[in-house]
Scaffold this motif. Structure first.
Motif, PDB file in Angstrom:
ATOM      1  N   THR A  83      -4.353   3.111  -3.317  1.00 51.86           N
ATOM      2  CA  THR A  83      -5.800   2.975  -2.334  1.00 51.86           C
ATOM      3  C   THR A  83      -6.582   4.059  -2.522  1.00 51.86           C
ATOM      4  O   THR A  83      -7.866   3.893  -2.834  1.00 51.86           O
ATOM      5  CB  THR A  83      -5.178   3.069  -0.807  1.00 51.86           C
ATOM      6  OG1 THR A  83      -3.900   2.157  -0.618  1.00 51.86           O
ATOM      7  CG2 THR A  83      -6.215   2.886   0.187  1.00 51.86           C
ATOM      8  N   GLU A  84      -6.072   5.370  -2.598  1.00 51.02           N
ATOM      9  CA  GLU A  84      -7.042   6.324  -2.977  1.00 51.02           C
ATOM     10  C   GLU A  84      -7.630   6.357  -4.379  1.00 51.02           C
ATOM     11  O   GLU A  84      -8.861   6.685  -4.374  1.00 51.02           O
ATOM     12  CB  GLU A  84      -6.227   7.700  -2.813  1.00 51.02           C
ATOM     13  CG  GLU A  84      -7.000   9.141  -2.855  1.00 51.02           C
ATOM     14  CD  GLU A  84      -6.095  10.372  -2.530  1.00 51.02           C
ATOM     15  OE1 GLU A  84      -6.678  11.273  -2.796  1.00 51.02           O
ATOM     16  OE2 GLU A  84      -5.148  10.149  -2.204  1.00 51.02           O
ATOM     17  N   GLY A 139      -0.561   5.126  -0.005  1.00 52.10           N
ATOM     18  CA  GLY A 139      -1.856   5.100  -0.291  1.00 52.10           C
ATOM     19  C   GLY A 139      -2.100   5.735  -1.579  1.00 52.10           C
ATOM     20  O   GLY A 139      -3.302   5.933  -1.695  1.00 52.10           O
ATOM     21  N   LEU A 171      -1.296   3.882   6.810  1.00 54.81           N
ATOM     22  CA  LEU A 171      -2.092   3.563   6.072  1.00 54.81           C
ATOM     23  C   LEU A 171      -3.625   3.145   6.942  1.00 54.81           C
ATOM     24  O   LEU A 171      -4.613   3.437   6.532  1.00 54.81           O
ATOM     25  CB  LEU A 171      -2.186   2.001   5.387  1.00 54.81           C
ATOM     26  CG  LEU A 171      -1.075   2.223   4.197  1.00 54.81           C
ATOM     27  CD1 LEU A 171      -0.591   0.975   3.748  1.00 54.81           C
ATOM     28  CD2 LEU A 171      -1.751   2.959   3.005  1.00 54.81           C
ATOM     29  N   GLY A 180       0.625  -1.378   0.078  1.00 56.29           N
ATOM     30  CA  GLY A 180       0.035  -0.013   0.047  1.00 56.29           C
ATOM     31  C   GLY A 180       0.710   1.206   0.087  1.00 56.29           C
ATOM     32  O   GLY A 180       0.371   2.158  -0.527  1.00 56.29           O
TER      33      GLY A 180
END
Length: 206
Positions: A58-59, A55, A84, A52
């Motif tokens: 992830t975003e 991020g 995270l 990750g």
């Protein structure tokens, strides 16, 4: 979402422990969005992100429409894992090695993985480590699932010999020329699965 981490965090961690971090910069916005586009948020199942980092991917997955309670993030580095968890409190953030993905998911009672999105720099890894990570990802995928992986440059991040050993096929789906360095997005799936058959036809996100 909490504020984005300072630029240079990944670089600073890499300078301290290059073999543990593996990459000198977080994925760029265009690359993260290109990877997220390969995930169909309306399809059932978990979306698992490997590595990750800070991020960025992830975003992009959340902005794509992946529900936070369907998102599982695996990060090995303690500081990045902590970051995270703070940034994405509604997602499941697991500290551990992506090569042991089935055990990590089972330890949290998780199953039914639709897509694995990898931010790990496979090309920078030894072949044995590449094999363990890709094999682990394929092992947890539900029928029709796929692994989404990036590479810097034109080569597939999983060498042909290794793909043959693991029974995996790959297709390049996006070129991010404005990334630094230029990047490519790949979709990998088991050779005999319905997901792989789609690799020879117009691609539909997993």
């Amino acid at each position: 979402m909490p504020a984005k981490p300072k630029r240079g965090l990944i670089l600073g961690l890499w300078l301290r422990s290059p073999f543990e971090i593996g990459a000198v910069a977080a994925s760029s916005g265009p690359l993260a969005r290109a990877m997220a586009r390969q995930v169909n948020p309306s399809r059932p199942g978990l979306v698992v992100e490997l590595g990750g980092g800070t991020g960025a991917i992830t975003e992009a997955l959340l902005r794509r429409g992946v529900a936070p309670n369907r998102l599982v993030i695996v990060e090995r580095h303690p500081r990045l894992h902590s970051l995270l968890r703070k940034r994405f409190p509604e997602a499941t953030v697991i500290q551990g090695d992506a090569a042991h993905l089935r055990q990590l998911l089972a330890g949290h009672g998780l199953h039914g993985v639709r897509a694995v999105v990898s931010g790990l720099p496979l090309l920078a890894m030894a072949e044995a480590q590449q094999k363990a990570i890709v094999d682990s990802a394929m092992d947890v995928l539900s029928p029709g699932g796929r692994l989404i992986q990036f590479s810097y440059g034109p080569s597939c991040p999983v060498p042909q010999k290794l793909r043959k050993q693991l029974g995996v096929r790959a297709r390049s789906v996006a070129n991010i020329l404005w990334n630094l360095p230029p990047a490519r997005v790949w979709v990998l799936a088991p050779a005999r699965s319905s997901a792989t058959r789609s690799l020879t036809t117009p691609l539909e996100a997993a």
